[in-house]
Design an enzyme around this catalytic site. Structure first.
Site, PDB file in Angstrom:
ATOM      1  N   ASP A   1       0.789  -1.197   0.045  1.00  0.00           N
ATOM      2  CA  ASP A   1      -0.139   0.020   0.081  1.00  0.00           C
ATOM      3  C   ASP A   1       1.068   1.091  -0.014  1.00  0.00           C
ATOM      4  O   ASP A   1       2.113   1.145  -0.137  1.00  0.00           O
ATOM      5  CB  ASP A   1      -1.049   0.008   1.310  1.00  0.00           C
ATOM      6  CG  ASP A   1      -0.191   0.117   2.626  1.00  0.00           C
ATOM      7  OD1 ASP A   1       0.837   0.529   2.703  1.00  0.00           O
ATOM      8  OD2 ASP A   1      -1.134   0.170   3.570  1.00  0.00           O
TER       9      ASP A   1
ATOM     10  N   CYS B   1       3.121  -3.328   4.034  1.00  0.00           N
ATOM     11  CA  CYS B   1       2.346  -2.040   4.484  1.00  0.00           C
ATOM     12  C   CYS B   1       3.040  -1.432   5.613  1.00  0.00           C
ATOM     13  O   CYS B   1       4.205  -1.573   5.578  1.00  0.00           O
ATOM     14  CB  CYS B   1       0.915  -2.822   4.736  1.00  0.00           C
ATOM     15  SG  CYS B   1       0.713  -3.773   6.080  1.00  0.00           S
TER      16      CYS B   1
ATOM     17  N   THR C   1       2.751  -1.622   8.857  1.00  0.00           N
ATOM     18  CA  THR C   1       3.166  -2.621   9.855  1.00  0.00           C
ATOM     19  C   THR C   1       3.364  -3.882   9.475  1.00  0.00           C
ATOM     20  O   THR C   1       4.146  -4.809  10.283  1.00  0.00           O
ATOM     21  CB  THR C   1       2.072  -2.608  11.284  1.00  0.00           C
ATOM     22  OG1 THR C   1       0.906  -3.298  10.417  1.00  0.00           O
ATOM     23  CG2 THR C   1       1.848  -1.307  11.841  1.00  0.00           C
TER      24      THR C   1
ATOM     25  N   HIS D   1      10.814 -23.632   9.095  1.00  0.00           N
ATOM     26  CA  HIS D   1       9.786 -24.163   9.925  1.00  0.00           C
ATOM     27  C   HIS D   1       8.389 -24.191   9.129  1.00  0.00           C
ATOM     28  O   HIS D   1       7.462 -25.164   9.348  1.00  0.00           O
ATOM     29  CB  HIS D   1       9.758 -23.806  11.267  1.00  0.00           C
ATOM     30  CG  HIS D   1      10.796 -23.998  12.217  1.00  0.00           C
ATOM     31  ND1 HIS D   1      10.750 -23.995  13.568  1.00  0.00           N
ATOM     32  CD2 HIS D   1      12.074 -24.715  12.136  1.00  0.00           C
ATOM     33  CE1 HIS D   1      11.805 -24.449  14.205  1.00  0.00           C
ATOM     34  NE2 HIS D   1      12.873 -24.721  13.114  1.00  0.00           N
TER      35      HIS D   1
ATOM     36  N   HIS E   1       8.090 -30.688  10.597  1.00  0.00           N
ATOM     37  CA  HIS E   1       7.430 -29.287  10.172  1.00  0.00           C
ATOM     38  C   HIS E   1       6.262 -29.482   9.077  1.00  0.00           C
ATOM     39  O   HIS E   1       5.387 -28.858   8.951  1.00  0.00           O
ATOM     40  CB  HIS E   1       8.489 -28.504   9.829  1.00  0.00           C
ATOM     41  CG  HIS E   1       9.574 -27.978  10.956  1.00  0.00           C
ATOM     42  ND1 HIS E   1       9.226 -27.433  12.038  1.00  0.00           N
ATOM     43  CD2 HIS E   1      10.851 -28.177  11.023  1.00  0.00           C
ATOM     44  CE1 HIS E   1      10.368 -27.554  12.899  1.00  0.00           C
ATOM     45  NE2 HIS E   1      11.166 -27.959  12.469  1.00  0.00           N
TER      46      HIS E   1
HETATM   47  C1  RB5 Z   1      -2.155   2.598   6.468  1.00  0.00           C
HETATM   48  O1  RB5 Z   1      -2.023   3.696   7.444  1.00  0.00           O
HETATM   49  C2  RB5 Z   1      -1.750   1.604   7.505  1.00  0.00           C
HETATM   50  O2  RB5 Z   1      -2.854   1.113   8.397  1.00  0.00           O
HETATM   51  C3  RB5 Z   1      -1.407   0.006   6.897  1.00  0.00           C
HETATM   52  O3  RB5 Z   1      -0.409   0.508   5.860  1.00  0.00           O
HETATM   53  C4  RB5 Z   1      -1.088  -1.047   7.515  1.00  0.00           C
HETATM   54  O4  RB5 Z   1      -0.111  -0.801   8.459  1.00  0.00           O
HETATM   55  C5  RB5 Z   1      -2.222  -1.764   8.158  1.00  0.00           C
HETATM   56  O5  RB5 Z   1      -1.999  -2.880   8.647  1.00  0.00           O
END
Ligand code: RB5
Length: 154
Positions: free
Chosen positions: A12, A69, A71, A102, A137
């Site tokens: 994203d 993304c 996180t 694993h 595994h």
């Molecule tokens: C976008 O702001 C953020 O929410 C997305 O990139 C991600 O971290 C979602 O899990």
């Protein structure tokens, strides 16, 4: 996706800068990369970009995928909805290696907002060069496959 793709990748807006760095890194290794977007910093919804990669891996059009993304959490949630996808959110060399040894992870998920670029590229390198250990595994992965076949309800 053309038949020559080694790795499908998408992010994203919160992962687009790291995605570019990873694409260059992969191409330097001689890998054929299919970039499924996004291509700029305009705010988008991560499922719209996670789904095509997860689908391609799930359907066997490509062996491996990388999703990014902010996180890595959202992309992980999306990717693991797809049968046969084993998406691993990795944040250091240990998790990168063990996700292959694993879990035979076929999608690597990274969070641009929680990783330094150097660490992210090292994770990608290890993830690509580490094999699956099999044995006990494989037995565990077969149990996950059973869950996918039967569903979770008795
Ligand atoms: C976008 O702001 C953020 O929410 C997305 O990139 C991600 O971290 C979602 O899990």
């Amino acid at each position: 996706m053309n038949g020559k793709t080694d790795i499908a990748i998408a992010s994203d807006h919160a992962g687009v800068d790291l995605k570019s760095k990873i694409i260059h890194f992969l191409q330097d290794q001689g890998l054929a990369v299919s970039d499924l977007g996004t291509h700029n910093h305009d705010s988008v919804d991560y499922p719209d970009y996670g789904v095509p990669v997860a689908q391609a891996v799930s359907e066997g059009q490509v062996q491996r995928g990388i999703l990014i993304c902010g996180t890595g959490i959202g992309m992980s949630i999306v990717a693991n909805k797809f049968p046969g996808v084993r998406a691993a959110l990795c944040f250091d060399p240990f998790t990168a290696k063990v996700s292959r040894l694993h879990n035979d992870a076929n999608i690597l998920v990274l969070g641009q907002r929680v990783l330094e670029e150097k660490m992210a590229l090292e994770i990608v390198r290890l993830w690509l060069t580490t094999g699956f250990d099999g044995g006990r595994h494989a037995r565990r992965l077969a149990k996950i496959e059973e869950i996918e076949k039967k569903g979770v309800r008795e």
